[in-house]
Design an enzyme around this catalytic site. Structure first.
Site, PDB file in Angstrom:
ATOM      1  N   GLU A 130       2.508  -3.224   1.295  1.00 13.33           N
ATOM      2  CA  GLU A 130       1.651  -3.113   0.106  1.00 13.33           C
ATOM      3  C   GLU A 130       0.172  -3.217   0.467  1.00 13.33           C
ATOM      4  O   GLU A 130      -0.260  -4.224   1.044  1.00 13.33           O
ATOM      5  CB  GLU A 130       2.032  -4.214  -0.900  1.00 13.33           C
ATOM      6  CG  GLU A 130       1.288  -4.046  -2.214  1.00 13.33           C
ATOM      7  CD  GLU A 130       1.719  -5.032  -3.290  1.00 13.33           C
ATOM      8  OE1 GLU A 130       2.817  -5.609  -3.176  1.00 13.33           O
ATOM      9  OE2 GLU A 130       0.941  -5.216  -4.240  1.00 13.33           O
TER      10      GLU A 130
ATOM     11  N   LYS B 129       4.905 -13.223  -8.466  1.00 10.60           N
ATOM     12  CA  LYS B 129       5.082 -12.089  -7.545  1.00 10.60           C
ATOM     13  C   LYS B 129       3.886 -12.014  -6.610  1.00 10.60           C
ATOM     14  O   LYS B 129       4.008 -11.773  -5.409  1.00 10.60           O
ATOM     15  CB  LYS B 129       5.246 -10.782  -8.338  1.00 10.60           C
ATOM     16  CG  LYS B 129       5.702  -9.585  -7.515  1.00 10.60           C
ATOM     17  CD  LYS B 129       4.562  -8.843  -6.829  1.00 10.60           C
ATOM     18  CE  LYS B 129       5.080  -7.645  -6.027  1.00 10.60           C
ATOM     19  NZ  LYS B 129       4.000  -6.934  -5.324  1.00 10.60           N
TER      20      LYS B 129
ATOM     21  N   ASP C 183      14.152 -15.634   6.495  1.00  8.08           N
ATOM     22  CA  ASP C 183      14.944 -14.990   5.444  1.00  8.08           C
ATOM     23  C   ASP C 183      14.168 -15.075   4.128  1.00  8.08           C
ATOM     24  O   ASP C 183      14.160 -16.110   3.460  1.00  8.08           O
ATOM     25  CB  ASP C 183      16.289 -15.751   5.355  1.00  8.08           C
ATOM     26  CG  ASP C 183      17.224 -15.196   4.298  1.00  8.08           C
ATOM     27  OD1 ASP C 183      16.757 -14.485   3.395  1.00  8.08           O
ATOM     28  OD2 ASP C 183      18.427 -15.494   4.378  1.00  8.08           O
TER      29      ASP C 183
ATOM     30  N   HIS D  50      -7.599  -2.595  -5.143  1.00  4.12           N
ATOM     31  CA  HIS D  50      -6.418  -1.877  -4.668  1.00  4.12           C
ATOM     32  C   HIS D  50      -6.727  -0.421  -4.346  1.00  4.12           C
ATOM     33  O   HIS D  50      -6.050   0.200  -3.560  1.00  4.12           O
ATOM     34  CB  HIS D  50      -5.357  -1.859  -5.788  1.00  4.12           C
ATOM     35  CG  HIS D  50      -4.376  -2.974  -5.691  1.00  4.12           C
ATOM     36  ND1 HIS D  50      -3.041  -2.774  -5.566  1.00  4.12           N
ATOM     37  CD2 HIS D  50      -4.542  -4.311  -5.704  1.00  4.12           C
ATOM     38  CE1 HIS D  50      -2.425  -3.938  -5.528  1.00  4.12           C
ATOM     39  NE2 HIS D  50      -3.309  -4.885  -5.608  1.00  4.12           N
TER      40      HIS D  50
END
Ligand code: NDP
Length: 417
Positions: A78, A258, A274, A371
């Site tokens: 991302e 998130k 993990d 972004h």
């Protein structure tokens, strides 16, 4: 025609590629992609192995955690995640850095009994024989005790409807501990079945790692938060408000968290951990009081913005795939971690820095501005721009009324005329 996937797991690599190529009508160039990323040793890691799937790895900078300068390798697909982490860390560094607290590092596993007619009596029996059960657990993985770890305590929990969970707390030392704990639990489960004459439904570790909590905190003078026309004091107030919204609204909380996990997962992958285990534990912890909430809290007194993030982060620096993942081992050296606890402290700090940068952008210029540059680059590349064309395409795309694939393709076509 559909290819024959029977006994696929028994086929050698060439046979597997041939079957997949037949099924999906792959060209030789497409099949060559499998070869390009193929690592023969990885047959030992997963089943039906075909190839590796590369992800970009970069370095977040500016972190000062508990007075130590750290560079942080991050693996993510991302755009903006690494820039945001570095940006948040830079502001925090100017404010004196990030401090972390880690009091305990134990993994919890469960032996679940079913059809228990008198759960209180069985729980009492388990408590009475706790030291025997701890010995059984330690004998199932003796090397852990030799390293100074091992099973620490047992907690029976009545779940209702005839179910009883017997929770085993284990100091797993420098590993994440899932496999080690599972072996111990299976041994404990057999001993409990004999002792209580009750059916054991299953035994498995819990990813709700409430005995592996770690906390990051920072205090930032508000003037360091100034952004464009927004004063630092206003930005601090808005960040505190954004934090409150994530506390009261699950829709916002999910996205807030998130953003935190953007950073934490990227370090988890880079260090061979993990990330699914961390994700499930984090979200379970976010709903611990019955409502899903943002994991971090930000508050201000007008002079200082105080931020905190507490969450379970049961990670390891040994075990799992780390032992065969050279990059994960190298990344541990870049991180400078000597223990799993060090890694936990860095990861929670990254989560808080990531969160600060995201909230600051959201309440000021909006998230898209930061972004956009990399997003447009990705768009231009997806539309087929060559290296030579890239900068011109980006310049024209930035001025275009729509920044979508069709527009980008049109710009490239015009450029080539
Ligand atoms: P391992 O099974 O690899 O066990 C840890 C290994 O590290 C052991 O072989 C141990 O050696 C060795 N070791 C060396 N030094 C140390 C030390 N200082 N402290 C502790 N161990 C040391 O991995 P884990 O038990 O950590 O399990 C992690 C894996 O389990 C992950 O890959 C995860 O994906 C997977 N998993 C996760 C589940 C979940 O999250 N629900 C469920 C099942 C699996 P020795 O044998 O000598 O003790």
């Amino acid at each position: 025609m559909t290819a024959d996937f029977r006994h696929f797991y028994q086929k050698n690599w060439d046979e597997r590629v041939a079957i997949v190529a037949e099924q999906a009508h792959l060209t030789p160039a497409e099949q060559a992609l499998f070869k390009q990323y193929y690592v023969p040793q990885h047959h030992e890691i997963i089943e039906n192995y075909l190839t590796d799937y590369p992800l970009p790895m970069g370095l977040a900078v500016n972190f000062v955690i508990d007075g130590i300068n750290r560079i942080v390798p991050m693996v993510t697909e991302e755009p903006s995640v690494i820039a945001a982490a570095s940006n948040g860390a830079k502001i925090m560094k100017r404010g004196g850095g990030i401090t972390t607290t880690l009091n305990q590092r134990e993994m919890i596993g469960q032996v679940v009994l079913e059809k228990v007619s008198d759960p209180a009596a069985v729980a009492a029996m388990v408590t009475k024989h706790a030291s025997t059960l701890l010995t059984v657990a330690n004998e199932a993985h003796p090397s852990l005790e030799k390293r100074g770890g091992g099973a620490r305590r047992i907690r029976p929990r009545v779940l209702g409807q005839g179910y009883l969970s017997i929770d085993l707390f284990v100091d797993v030392q420098e590993a994440m501990g899932a496999n080690m704990l599972n072996s111990m639990l299976e041994a404990v489960s057999k001993a409990i079945a004999v002792m209580t004459k009750q059916d054991s439904l299953m035994s498995i570790l819990s990813n709700y790692a409430t005995a592996s909590l770690v906390k990051a905190a920072c205090d930032i003078p508000v003037e360091l938060l100034q952004a464009g026309r927004y004063s630092g004091e206003l930005v601090a107030q808005k960040i505190a408000s954004a934090s409150m919204v994530a506390h009261i609204d699950p829709y916002r909380a999910a996205t807030h968290n998130k953003g935190i996990m953007n950073g934490i997962d990227a370090v988890a992958i880079a260090s061979g951990n993990d990330w699914r285990a961390l994700e499930s534990g984090a979200h379970a912890y976010a709903v611990k009081n019955g409502q899903y909430r943002g994991m971090s809290r930000w508050m201000t007194n007008g002079k200082i913005l105080h931020g905190e993030l507490e969450m379970p982060l049961p990670v390891g620096i040994v075990g799992g795939s780390i032992k065969i993942n050279e990059l994960a081992q190298l990344n541990q050296r870049l991180l400078g971690v000597k223990s799993a606890g060090d890694l936990e402290r860095i990861m929670v700090a990254v989560g808080l820095a990531q969160n600060l940068a995201a909230l600051r952008a959201l309440v000021t210029t909006g998230i898209q501005q930061g972004h956009m540059h990399l997003q447009l680059k990705t768009l231009a590349m997806a539309a087929g721009a060559t290296d030579d064309e890239l900068s011109t395409v980006l310049q024209r795309l930035e001025l275009a009324p729509q920044q979508d694939l069709a527009t980008t393709q049109r710009i490239i076509t015009e450029l080539r005329q």
